[in-house]
Design a protein around this motif. Structure first.
Motif, PDB file in Angstrom:
ATOM      1  N   ASN A 516      53.613 129.375  -6.158  1.00  0.00           N
ATOM      2  CA  ASN A 516      54.168 129.044  -7.469  1.00  0.00           C
ATOM      3  C   ASN A 516      54.606 130.261  -8.276  1.00  0.00           C
ATOM      4  OD1 ASN A 516      53.751 125.933  -8.043  1.00  0.00           O
ATOM      5  ND2 ASN A 516      52.024 126.672  -6.834  1.00  0.00           N
ATOM      6  N   LEU A 517      54.409 131.466  -7.734  1.00  0.00           N
ATOM      7  CA  LEU A 517      54.812 132.681  -8.423  1.00  0.00           C
ATOM      8  C   LEU A 517      56.005 133.293  -7.691  1.00  0.00           C
ATOM      9  CD1 LEU A 517      51.391 134.345  -9.325  1.00  0.00           C
ATOM     10  CD2 LEU A 517      53.012 133.240 -10.883  1.00  0.00           C
ATOM     11  N   PRO A 523      62.025 126.948  -5.204  1.00  0.00           N
ATOM     12  CA  PRO A 523      61.267 126.833  -3.946  1.00  0.00           C
ATOM     13  C   PRO A 523      61.631 127.925  -2.938  1.00  0.00           C
ATOM     14  CG  PRO A 523      62.381 124.764  -4.495  1.00  0.00           C
ATOM     15  CD  PRO A 523      62.781 125.746  -5.527  1.00  0.00           C
ATOM     16  N   THR A 524      62.820 128.532  -3.064  1.00  0.00           N
ATOM     17  CA  THR A 524      63.212 129.527  -2.069  1.00  0.00           C
ATOM     18  C   THR A 524      62.898 130.946  -2.511  1.00  0.00           C
ATOM     19  OG1 THR A 524      65.406 129.487  -3.040  1.00  0.00           O
ATOM     20  CG2 THR A 524      65.065 128.176  -1.037  1.00  0.00           C
ATOM     21  N   ALA A 525      62.356 131.099  -3.731  1.00  0.00           N
ATOM     22  CA  ALA A 525      62.156 132.457  -4.247  1.00  0.00           C
ATOM     23  C   ALA A 525      60.692 132.785  -4.485  1.00  0.00           C
ATOM     24  CB  ALA A 525      62.950 132.639  -5.543  1.00  0.00           C
ATOM     25  N   ALA A 567      53.460 121.421   4.777  1.00  0.00           N
ATOM     26  CA  ALA A 567      54.285 120.766   3.765  1.00  0.00           C
ATOM     27  C   ALA A 567      54.663 121.763   2.671  1.00  0.00           C
ATOM     28  CB  ALA A 567      53.525 119.590   3.168  1.00  0.00           C
ATOM     29  N   LEU A 568      53.705 122.616   2.350  1.00  0.00           N
ATOM     30  CA  LEU A 568      53.908 123.624   1.312  1.00  0.00           C
ATOM     31  C   LEU A 568      54.981 124.616   1.733  1.00  0.00           C
ATOM     32  CD1 LEU A 568      52.145 124.406  -1.347  1.00  0.00           C
ATOM     33  CD2 LEU A 568      51.432 126.310   0.067  1.00  0.00           C
ATOM     34  N   THR A 569      54.843 125.168   2.950  1.00  0.00           N
ATOM     35  CA  THR A 569      55.800 126.184   3.392  1.00  0.00           C
ATOM     36  C   THR A 569      57.140 125.543   3.754  1.00  0.00           C
ATOM     37  OG1 THR A 569      54.970 126.011   5.647  1.00  0.00           O
ATOM     38  CG2 THR A 569      54.040 127.742   4.281  1.00  0.00           C
ATOM     39  N   GLY A 570      57.124 124.275   4.039  1.00  0.00           N
ATOM     40  CA  GLY A 570      58.375 123.579   4.311  1.00  0.00           C
ATOM     41  C   GLY A 570      59.135 123.263   3.033  1.00  0.00           C
ATOM     42  N   GLY A 571      58.527 123.578   1.885  1.00  0.00           N
ATOM     43  CA  GLY A 571      59.174 123.372   0.607  1.00  0.00           C
ATOM     44  C   GLY A 571      59.094 121.939   0.127  1.00  0.00           C
ATOM     45  N   VAL A 572      58.334 121.097   0.821  1.00  0.00           N
ATOM     46  CA  VAL A 572      58.226 119.695   0.415  1.00  0.00           C
ATOM     47  C   VAL A 572      57.180 119.532  -0.680  1.00  0.00           C
ATOM     48  CG1 VAL A 572      57.978 117.359   1.250  1.00  0.00           C
ATOM     49  CG2 VAL A 572      58.632 119.173   2.825  1.00  0.00           C
ATOM     50  N   ALA A 573      56.161 120.381  -0.614  1.00  0.00           N
ATOM     51  CA  ALA A 573      55.075 120.231  -1.569  1.00  0.00           C
ATOM     52  C   ALA A 573      54.781 121.568  -2.225  1.00  0.00           C
ATOM     53  CB  ALA A 573      53.825 119.732  -0.850  1.00  0.00           C
TER      54      ALA A 573
END
Lengths: 654, 88
Positions: A516-517, A523-525, A567-573
């Motif tokens: 989140n930072l 999501p891509t940064a 899911a987190l690294t896939g940008g879904v969550a």
């Protein structure tokens, strides 16, 4: 007043400890010791006793880390009274230990633990008169004779019986050497004298450093005077006394090998039988744990929701509420939801197998294959424990010595624990449907082969340590369920889980922050995205990708969160808490079944969880060996995945 | 009793009984703790599925012992085979 309980393994020491303390016990950390010992309180009108349940030992020679711990505790005179537990079966062997404790430490109360009732045919008066210390008959399992035991302990503490040693021909040299003790290690002078006489490299080195060459020389002279072979002579002297004491009691029934004994050592039937037993235990665990896990997950997510709502209503910033709810409550909750049910069920089943005497027979059957790769049968037990959780799997090496002990510690994390199995199974079902069981069995076989290969390679580093493969096979019997339940849940589940959560919490927070930072990043940064990009080349080389490697890295605190991490690294969550349908659905869209297989292979072998690493460090006592263990699993996982990737490419997959 | 030499324990068949003469196994502290000493009767009661280790009964305790370690233990065998059901 402190009372220590000593005795051989399987003698019912812990049952006695439980009977005396009830639920009033915890794992104590003794100063200077890195090993936990169970301690508890016995409170009654007459007395308040602190009881310490020492690891089982066959003698005071200190043949394993556990035995050394017990020896140091007994000889260090930490306890006011030492209970030595005996049982009618193999009474000589128990008396041999008791005589050593009587000789070098004390005061002692001998506790004859009987299966059925304390009304035995053993003439306690005669035995008592012969050993010159009180003997009390109890039935720990039936909680009988305990009041009399406590009364005797108090009497002995108030008026310790005079110890009178009888070491036969070793008596004179020991007395001579004990006259001017070095006082170096705080051991009783007579014990130090005996060790000197028997030859103890560590003690000799310490004395040489302290300039006590006179003592070393006298020991040499005395050793020659008695004709050497001091350890053998000591054992012979003590066993002679033990045999005489045993002859005062009615002879125990002879050991009869049963049909089960013969089945479990059968040339053709033994391995299939053990295979079935282990498969049954695993299947029962996974089947029974699933609904409980779902229930706990729902509970934690509801708790998270309630806390989020509460914080939102109070106007608390999202930068506090976010990590607290998504990072801590849901993240740690996911760990507990998976670990608590699976570990409880699996370890209770395993403890039942252990206590019934089946697992030692499995160790017997596995000894030859493991011997070929430089390890030994007990390693197999550690592997079984590791299937539940790698942490107690590493602890299981405490009963071992030398090279097999190191091999057990270093290869424990190559075994997929319940956390990993809990991820492997749904993934296999998702991608391979009917053939999921086959895939998971294949992965387990891969892990087993890897352990054997790793042992074969590593065993070239360390020299062989002879004699440590000797193992007692306790008689086959029905386990005592309440004792098993209490011990298992307390020491293998609650203790491990509490610490695992404690270690998982900060890492969960870190993962949330990374995802989140920096503030306001898309999501891509986020830092997570940067890390993913960084790991991309390594991932591609293995036929995986950066997101998968990042997710595996994020599952460092606990392997079961890897689905949420994907899911987190896939940008879904944005949080690890999202388990179940969401991440699985995403994976089904983005992965081919070949990618799924590669991931499963990598995940089965690669990288232990943070707590396991910590325990490997503690038990191996070396950072280099810990690095070796972690490197080994990373290497094995990468290598296996890479080979699969290459083979797959040749076959035109993925 | 056989002659002076005796047999290595590793060569005994399942179901045989013998008396220990000499213990020459390295690292035998553990064996001493179980009371496996010169003069101690030993019964070979079982074998692991692959034939190694042996399972022996010593002073009422069931022990698993590798053939390699057992090779260092020299025993004297009795003339009459003993029914293993009656061993202690």
């Amino acid at each position: 007043m402190t009372v220590a309980i000593a005795g051989s393994p399987n003698v019912g020491k812990t049952t006695l400890f439980n009977a005396l303390t009830g639920l009033c016990q915890h794992v104590g950390n003794w100063p200077g010791k890195t090993v936990d010992i169970a301690e508890g309180w016995h409170r009654s009108r007459e007395a308040e006793l602190r009881l310490v349940d020492l690891p089982g030992t066959y003698g005071l020679a200190g043949n394993s880390p556990e035995e050394i711990l017990t020896r140091d505790f007994v000889l260090g005179r930490v306890a006011d009274v030492i209970l030595v537990v005996l049982e009618p079966r193999a009474l000589q062997r128990h008396l041999y230990l008791a005589l050593q404790v009587l000789e070098f430490a004390g005061p002692v109360v001998l506790v004859l633990n009987l299966m059925d009732s304390p009304d035995s045919d053993v003439d306690l008066e005669r035995l008592q008169a012969a050993v010159r210390t009180p003997v009390v008959a109890v039935s720990a399992a039936r909680r009988q004779g305990l009041a009399h035991l406590v009364k005797t302990v108090l009497e002995v503490a108030a008026h310790p019986p005079a110890a009178s040693g009888n070491l036969g021909i070793l008596d004179k040299p020991v007395r001579d050497l004990a006259r001017e003790p070095s006082g170096l290690n705080g051991m009783p002078p007579r014990w130090e004298a005996l060790r000197l006489l028997a030859g103890d490299d560590t003690l000799d080195a310490a004395l040489a450093r302290a300039g006590r060459h006179d003592l070393l020389q006298r020991a040499d002279e005395q050793r020659q005077a008695v004709g050497g072979r001091v350890r053998e002579r000591l054992a012979a002297i003590l066993y002679e006394q033990a045999a005489w004491l045993e002859s005062l009691c009615p002879p125990p029934p002879p050991y009869r090998t049963s049909v089960l004994d013969r089945l479990l050592t059968h040339r053709l039937l033994a391995y299939p039988l053990f295979g079935l037993l282990v498969a049954l235990a695993l299947w029962l665990t996974l089947a029974a744990a699933q609904p409980l896990t779902a229930l706990l997950e729902a509970l934690f997510s509801r708790l998270g929701g309630a806390v989020a709502l509460f914080l939102f209503a109070r106007g608390v910033s999202a930068w506090i509420a976010g990590p607290l709810v998504d990072g801590l409550i849901v993240g740690v909750g996911a760990v507990i939801a998976v670990m608590l049910p699976t570990m409880s069920i699996f370890f209770v089943l395993l403890a039942l197998l252990e206590e019934s005497g089946l697992v030692p027979r499995l160790a017997l059957a596995a000894d030859l294959p493991l011997q070929r790769v430089g390890s030994q049968g007990r390693h197999c037990l550690a592997c079984l424990v590791s299937l539940g959780c790698n942490v107690p799997g590493v602890y299981a090496a405490r009963t071992m010595t030398g090279r097999p002990r190191l091999l057990t510690i270093l290869t424990a994390s190559l075994i997929p624990c319940n956390g990993r199995l809990g991820v492997m199974l749904p993934l296999a079902v998702l991608f391979f449907g009917q053939r999921a069981t086959l895939v998971v069995l294949g992965l387990l076989a891969l892990s087993l082969v890897t352990v054997m290969l790793a042992c074969a390679t590593l065993s070239r580093i360390w020299p062989e340590s002879p004699g440590d493969a000797v193992m007692e096979l306790p008689p086959l019997r029905w386990p005592h369920l309440p004792g098993v339940l209490l011990r298992t849940l307390r020491y293998r589940v609650v203790h491990v889980l509490a610490r695992a959560s404690l270690i998982a919490a900060p890492v969960m927070l870190a993962v949330w922050l990374l995802g989140n930072l920096p503030v306001g990043a898309g999501p891509t940064a986020t830092y997570t995205a940067t890390l993913t990009a960084f790991l991309q080349p390594a991932g591609r080389a293995l036929g995986l990708d950066g997101r998968i490697l990042t997710a595996v890295l994020f599952s460092l605190p606990a392997k079961e969160i890897v689905l949420g991490a994907l899911a987190l690294t896939g940008g879904v969550a944005r949080s690890l808490g999202e388990t179940g349908a969401v991440p699985l659905g995403v994976l089904l869209e983005t992965w081919s079944s070949f990618t799924a297989l590669k991931f499963l292979v990598f995940f089965t072998l690669a990288a232990p969880c943070a707590y396991t690493m910590l325990v490997i460090r503690r038990e191996s006592g070396s950072t280099a060996r810990t690095a070796l263990a972690v490197g080994l699993s990373l290497l094995a996982g990468s290598l296996a995945t890479w080979i699969l990737h290459l083979v797959g490419r040749l076959l035109g997959l993925g | 009793m056989q002659g002076e030499g005796g047999t290595p324990l590793s060569e005994l068949r399942r179901g045989s009984r013998a008396v220990v003469r000499v213990i020459g196994t390295p690292g035998s502290d553990r064996l001493f703790d179980f009371g496996l000493l010169p003069g101690t009767p030993v019964d070979v009661v079982l074998e692991a599925p692959l034939g190694d280790p042996l399972v022996i009964v010593v002073r009422g305790t069931l022990l698993s012992l590798r053939r390699r370690d057992a090779a260092g233990i020299i025993v004297a065998t009795g003339e009459t085979p003993v029914d293993r059901r009656h061993c202690r």
